[in-house]
Design an enzyme around this catalytic site. Sequence first.
Site, PDB file in Angstrom:
ATOM      1  N   VAL A  14     -13.647 -18.894  26.941  1.00 43.10           N
ATOM      2  CA  VAL A  14     -13.524 -18.454  28.148  1.00 43.10           C
ATOM      3  C   VAL A  14     -12.012 -19.008  28.998  1.00 43.10           C
ATOM      4  CG1 VAL A  14     -14.643 -18.242  30.591  1.00 43.10           C
ATOM      5  CG2 VAL A  14     -15.994 -18.463  28.125  1.00 43.10           C
ATOM      6  N   LYS A  45     -11.018 -31.695  27.321  1.00 41.59           N
ATOM      7  CA  LYS A  45     -11.378 -32.884  26.836  1.00 41.59           C
ATOM      8  C   LYS A  45     -10.649 -33.654  25.932  1.00 41.59           C
ATOM      9  CE  LYS A  45     -16.199 -34.103  25.666  1.00 41.59           C
ATOM     10  NZ  LYS A  45     -17.359 -33.286  25.076  1.00 41.59           N
ATOM     11  N   VAL A 131     -23.940 -13.898  33.793  1.00 39.18           N
ATOM     12  CA  VAL A 131     -24.721 -13.012  33.456  1.00 39.18           C
ATOM     13  C   VAL A 131     -24.196 -11.679  32.946  1.00 39.18           C
ATOM     14  CG1 VAL A 131     -26.936 -11.560  34.056  1.00 39.18           C
ATOM     15  CG2 VAL A 131     -26.569 -13.731  35.139  1.00 39.18           C
ATOM     16  N   GLY A 186     -19.312 -16.326  14.556  1.00 40.10           N
ATOM     17  CA  GLY A 186     -19.044 -17.157  15.754  1.00 40.10           C
ATOM     18  C   GLY A 186     -19.918 -16.645  17.038  1.00 40.10           C
ATOM     19  N   GLU A 189     -24.063 -20.739  18.130  1.00 40.32           N
ATOM     20  CA  GLU A 189     -23.641 -22.151  17.781  1.00 40.32           C
ATOM     21  C   GLU A 189     -24.610 -22.659  16.550  1.00 40.32           C
ATOM     22  OE1 GLU A 189     -23.691 -23.974  21.451  1.00 40.32           O
ATOM     23  OE2 GLU A 189     -22.765 -22.251  22.462  1.00 40.32           O
ATOM     24  N   ASP A 200     -31.210 -19.316  27.228  1.00 36.92           N
ATOM     25  CA  ASP A 200     -29.995 -18.752  27.809  1.00 36.92           C
ATOM     26  C   ASP A 200     -30.490 -17.344  28.562  1.00 36.92           C
ATOM     27  OD1 ASP A 200     -26.849 -18.344  27.414  1.00 36.92           O
ATOM     28  OD2 ASP A 200     -28.007 -16.177  27.016  1.00 36.92           O
ATOM     29  N   LYS A 204     -30.272 -16.807  32.875  1.00 40.58           N
ATOM     30  CA  LYS A 204     -29.553 -15.672  33.591  1.00 40.58           C
ATOM     31  C   LYS A 204     -30.427 -15.005  34.116  1.00 40.58           C
ATOM     32  CE  LYS A 204     -26.401 -15.117  29.578  1.00 40.58           C
ATOM     33  NZ  LYS A 204     -26.074 -14.679  28.252  1.00 40.58           N
TER      34      LYS A 204
HETATM   35  N1  LIG Z   1     -18.269 -18.039  25.117  1.00 39.88           N
HETATM   36  C1  LIG Z   1     -18.535 -16.799  25.752  1.00 39.88           C
HETATM   37  O1  LIG Z   1     -18.292 -15.582  25.512  1.00 39.88           O
HETATM   38  C2  LIG Z   1     -19.160 -17.122  27.089  1.00 39.88           C
HETATM   39  C3  LIG Z   1     -19.661 -16.036  27.926  1.00 39.88           C
HETATM   40  C4  LIG Z   1     -20.156 -16.042  29.380  1.00 39.88           C
HETATM   41  C5  LIG Z   1     -20.197 -17.658  29.547  1.00 39.88           C
HETATM   42  N2  LIG Z   1     -19.879 -18.514  28.958  1.00 39.88           N
HETATM   43  C6  LIG Z   1     -19.930 -20.056  29.402  1.00 39.88           C
HETATM   44  O2  LIG Z   1     -18.705 -20.379  29.536  1.00 39.88           O
HETATM   45  C7  LIG Z   1     -18.585 -21.749  29.428  1.00 39.88           C
HETATM   46  C8  LIG Z   1     -17.347 -22.007  28.487  1.00 39.88           C
HETATM   47  O3  LIG Z   1     -17.740 -21.394  27.217  1.00 39.88           O
HETATM   48  P1  LIG Z   1     -16.787 -21.294  25.879  1.00 39.88           P
HETATM   49  O4  LIG Z   1     -17.220 -20.510  24.908  1.00 39.88           O
HETATM   50  O5  LIG Z   1     -15.490 -21.015  26.626  1.00 39.88           O
HETATM   51  O6  LIG Z   1     -16.699 -22.939  25.372  1.00 39.88           O
HETATM   52  P2  LIG Z   1     -15.641 -23.572  24.401  1.00 39.88           P
HETATM   53  O7  LIG Z   1     -15.061 -22.800  23.509  1.00 39.88           O
HETATM   54  O8  LIG Z   1     -16.625 -24.663  23.704  1.00 39.88           O
HETATM   55  O9  LIG Z   1     -14.729 -24.538  25.093  1.00 39.88           O
HETATM   56  C9  LIG Z   1     -15.140 -25.435  26.341  1.00 39.88           C
HETATM   57  C10 LIG Z   1     -13.860 -26.156  26.810  1.00 39.88           C
HETATM   58  O10 LIG Z   1     -14.358 -27.089  27.876  1.00 39.88           O
HETATM   59  C11 LIG Z   1     -13.571 -28.151  27.401  1.00 39.88           C
HETATM   60  N3  LIG Z   1     -14.536 -29.379  27.888  1.00 39.88           N
HETATM   61  C12 LIG Z   1     -15.837 -29.583  27.447  1.00 39.88           C
HETATM   62  N4  LIG Z   1     -16.288 -30.633  28.140  1.00 39.88           N
HETATM   63  C13 LIG Z   1     -15.290 -31.081  28.880  1.00 39.88           C
HETATM   64  C14 LIG Z   1     -15.292 -31.979  29.738  1.00 39.88           C
HETATM   65  N5  LIG Z   1     -16.486 -32.811  30.018  1.00 39.88           N
HETATM   66  N6  LIG Z   1     -14.236 -32.339  30.665  1.00 39.88           N
HETATM   67  C15 LIG Z   1     -13.073 -31.445  30.365  1.00 39.88           C
HETATM   68  N7  LIG Z   1     -13.312 -30.308  29.625  1.00 39.88           N
HETATM   69  C16 LIG Z   1     -14.432 -30.393  28.809  1.00 39.88           C
HETATM   70  C17 LIG Z   1     -13.359 -28.234  26.045  1.00 39.88           C
HETATM   71  O11 LIG Z   1     -12.162 -29.069  25.973  1.00 39.88           O
HETATM   72  P3  LIG Z   1     -11.502 -29.228  24.480  1.00 39.88           P
HETATM   73  O12 LIG Z   1     -10.729 -27.806  24.437  1.00 39.88           O
HETATM   74  O13 LIG Z   1     -10.354 -30.259  24.732  1.00 39.88           O
HETATM   75  O14 LIG Z   1     -12.282 -29.580  23.387  1.00 39.88           O
HETATM   76  C18 LIG Z   1     -13.023 -26.663  25.832  1.00 39.88           C
HETATM   77  O15 LIG Z   1     -11.654 -26.461  26.098  1.00 39.88           O
HETATM   78  C19 LIG Z   1     -19.930 -22.266  28.991  1.00 39.88           C
HETATM   79  O16 LIG Z   1     -20.664 -22.632  30.064  1.00 39.88           O
HETATM   80  C20 LIG Z   1     -20.549 -21.072  28.331  1.00 39.88           C
HETATM   81  O17 LIG Z   1     -21.889 -20.926  28.432  1.00 39.88           O
HETATM   82  C21 LIG Z   1     -19.275 -18.381  27.486  1.00 39.88           C
END
Ligand SMILES: NC(=O)c1ccc[n+]([C@@H]2O[C@H](COP(=O)([O-])OP(=O)(O)OC[C@H]3O[C@@H](n4cnc5c(N)ncnc54)[C@H](OP(=O)(O)O)[C@@H]3O)[C@@H](O)[C@H]2O)c1
Length: 412
Positions: A14, A45, A131, A186, A189, A200, A204
């Site tokens: 995201v 992170k 959502v 992908g 998880e 989830d 929402k």
């Molecule tokens: N993926 C989707 O399609 C989607 C859709 C709607 C909502 N969301 C929501 O959006 C959020 C992000 O999803 P994502 O899929 O982008 O996750 P992701 O690919 O796992 O990325 C998470 C990012 O957050 C960083 N991070 C995690 N914990 C951290 C911390 N404590 N301090 C600083 N940085 C931290 C990670 O750093 P590193 O890169 O260094 O590991 C990574 O860059 C989640 O809450 C998810 O539920 C996702």
Amino acid sequence: MTVVKVAILGFGTVGEGVYRTIQSHAEELQAVIGKDVEVAAVLVKNKEKARDIHKDVLVTTNFEEIIQLPKLDIVVEAIVDREPTFTYLKRAIQRGCHIITANKEMFAHHGKELLELAEKKSVSVGFEATVAGGIPVIQTLRQLLQVNRISEIQGILNGTSNFILTEMREKKQTFTESLLQAQKNGYAEADPTNDVEGFDAFYKTMILSRIAFGEEPDWPEVERQGITSISSECIAAVEQVGLRFKHIATISKNGNQIIGSVKPVLVGKDHPFYHVEGVENAVNVFSDIVGRITLQGPGAGMFPTASAIIEDLVYVSLDHKVKRSFTQTTAPLSEQPEEQNLNCWLVQGIDKSLLYPQWKILSEPAEGFLIVEAAKKDLERLAKDHPTVCYFAILDGEFEIASDKKEAATVS
Ligand SMILES: NC(=O)c1ccc[n+]([C@@H]2O[C@H](COP(=O)([O-])OP(=O)(O)OC[C@H]3O[C@@H](n4cnc5c(N)ncnc54)[C@H](OP(=O)(O)O)[C@@H]3O)[C@@H](O)[C@H]2O)c1
């Protein structure tokens, strides 16, 4: 020209999508907001990971460096987990920043507090991405349905569950095989519990409840069931009569009572969700003036989610305040409690001798499966006494009666 300075917390699917969209749509953003939008900092992170980020952007693992930037207007949060996210966003609001989040779990738990704090500090909160990914359901409720009284929202809100159900039906696979495919693609998880057990979709649904009705039901009162109890045999049996399983979240208001459920149900060919397949999401909003509106689109992914966040970025930059989130709407009372209404159900694993005399058998799609018309309270009682019996509601639409395919029954 002044500049809107943005910090992005998280640079995963995201966060990176938001960063890239701010670059690719700089002109459009400038035209709508009247200011350039600039990413000032990114929080991650692991600082050692290679990332395609401009050298002028501060990339840090230390939130303090971000919150103390000399100018910061908007904090976009795309991390995971409730903490430290909630604390970071409270700090951002206290500093006077608008916030935007994609984190549904955190927002379902702490959204009310963040919205109240934001109101006190005269800043805005964007949470469209929490959502249904790219589908603009929150903005539709917030901005476009302000006078309509909403009575019910239904949604396919978890793309992973919908993908698994689609794979099981189309490829005649088991749940485990389809889950593995979702993980390979992908979509799921390594630990898929949140998706396949309905957590989830539950989070929402609570966010939708707050925006539609200004409040939520008591969480323990909400029926939450995932898709793990659905077998391939069950899917094949209902296909015989033109029905499909969909994992549907429902939230409705009856008088002063808010009722929610998140569970697999069956829909017939006439239902707008019948053809919603794969990772797609869909939302039905029922309200008094317009009637039913159906929104459908990608529920997740880098750019659909970035789209929701970018639209929020415009929304908060133009300094809109949440209008609907604390509005209490009153929906008309239905004539009798839902559990006493006669509805149609698929019942599995039932011995016919157990059927109540007042139930009507509508179909026997395969051995061991019956479609009956019955009251929910009776089915609940029966399933309690006979744990091998399981049942699924048929939402509405038309299905065939198996014994005579020419005849059809309509459920509404
Ligand atoms: N993926 C989707 O399609 C989607 C859709 C709607 C909502 N969301 C929501 O959006 C959020 C992000 O999803 P994502 O899929 O982008 O996750 P992701 O690919 O796992 O990325 C998470 C990012 O957050 C960083 N991070 C995690 N914990 C951290 C911390 N404590 N301090 C600083 N940085 C931290 C990670 O750093 P590193 O890169 O260094 O590991 C990574 O860059 C989640 O809450 C998810 O539920 C996702």
